[in-house]
Design a protein around this motif. Sequence first.
Motif, mmCIF file in Angstrom:
data_model
loop_
_atom_site.group_PDB
_atom_site.id
_atom_site.type_symbol
_atom_site.label_atom_id
_atom_site.label_comp_id
_atom_site.label_asym_id
_atom_site.label_seq_id
_atom_site.Cartn_x
_atom_site.Cartn_y
_atom_site.Cartn_z
ATOM 1 N N ILE A 138 0.844 -1.207 0.000
ATOM 2 C CA ILE A 138 0.000 0.000 0.000
ATOM 3 C C ILE A 138 0.875 1.251 0.000
ATOM 4 C CG2 ILE A 138 -1.704 1.337 1.307
ATOM 5 C CD1 ILE A 138 -2.770 -1.168 -0.153
ATOM 6 N N ALA A 352 -6.211 -0.429 0.411
ATOM 7 C CA ALA A 352 -5.758 -0.112 1.775
ATOM 8 C C ALA A 352 -6.766 -0.582 2.819
ATOM 9 C CB ALA A 352 -5.518 1.388 1.911
ATOM 10 N N ALA A 365 2.919 0.666 6.589
ATOM 11 C CA ALA A 365 2.630 1.458 5.388
ATOM 12 C C ALA A 365 3.309 2.818 5.458
ATOM 13 C CB ALA A 365 1.116 1.614 5.215
#
Length: 400
Positions: A138, A352, A365
């Motif tokens: 992500i 996400a 992330a």
Amino acid sequence: MSNLQQTDIPQAPAAERPSYTLWQLVLYMLRLGTLGFGGPVALAGYMHRDLVDTRKWITDADYKEGLALAQLAPGPLAAQLAIYLGYVHYRIVGATLVGIAFVTPSFLMVVALGWAYVRFGGLTWMQSVFYGVGAAVIGIIAISAYKLTNKSVGKDKLLWVIYLVLATVTVVTESEIAWLFLAAGIVVWFWRAPPKWLRQGGLNALAVTQVPTVGGIVSTVDWPLLTQIGVFFAKAGAFVFGSGLAIVPFLYGGVVTEHHWLNDKQFVDAVAVAMITPGPVVITVGFIGYLVAGLPGASVAALGTFLPCYLFTVIPAPYFKKYGKRPGIIAFVDGVTAAAVGAITGAVIVLAKRSIIDLPTVLLALVTVALLWKFKKLPEPVIVVGAALIGLVAYPFLRA
């Protein structure tokens, strides 16, 4: 000789001498197919960064044409973009070799994983690996989407409106709606460079895309299994827009609900395989095909999925190369590109929601974004491997 030079199919203008060889491009695509994680969003970003910005093998205009064509045609976006970039300077031979080089590494990986899955019964370690890798990916694709947005949308207010609309639609519907890309291109075309027939009230129109003519093929339970697999995955490759994001529900409906080839758990594992392996997400079809009918099933499924996207790229390519520099076409491509990047950004948010599930994944992330922002040349595979190791160690404790 003059008669021989006349043809109904537009010929691409002579391209300037490329600064790279065909084999350099093939080796690059082979490497990208082997190490390129993150799905279509990240892969498209890697190609722009490496081939346009860094090596300058491909012009930004050619890249945007390829992205627009890949977005308009059904099938896997990243593979179609790679095929088009192979076509730019080396035509059919380049498109063919690049397509094979890009898809083959991930196909071999999912076949190997399919063998292990069948041999050892499931892949429970995937949950741990994907826990870490999913969050890192992500971050990778978020950076790619940011760079694509800056490059393609810039400060143009109309393109920003299109970008935001497509991003919102993608987030809300969790799919990519093909006609919106066409509509975006037409809006910018009519706004910037309205055609003469529009100003004159005429009825002529410009054909800007190829419509698949394959239809009326219905698989029946009496056909051999490989034929059923080939027909189903050819339909997936020929009629599903939106690449990996949109093909998953289509595959679920056919593989699990209609044909009962896999159960729910096996299908989820197949999607996980696609997400933790490099290359196009759609390569999960190879894993599914292997579970259904071994290596022949994997080969037929992959061929059925990728052959239509190859044809839908190389057939319209001469038209894009010949007419792509006209003001109306440039405006149309700009509109489609803004829509595509908006959809890609929306896809980052959709993905996400599936991968960022707790505080550790949020941190993974964010750390990925920070590392890629700070160290511009940091290889993404290093981050992916590190995230996988973190997942293998942390996930069992977090879920204990």
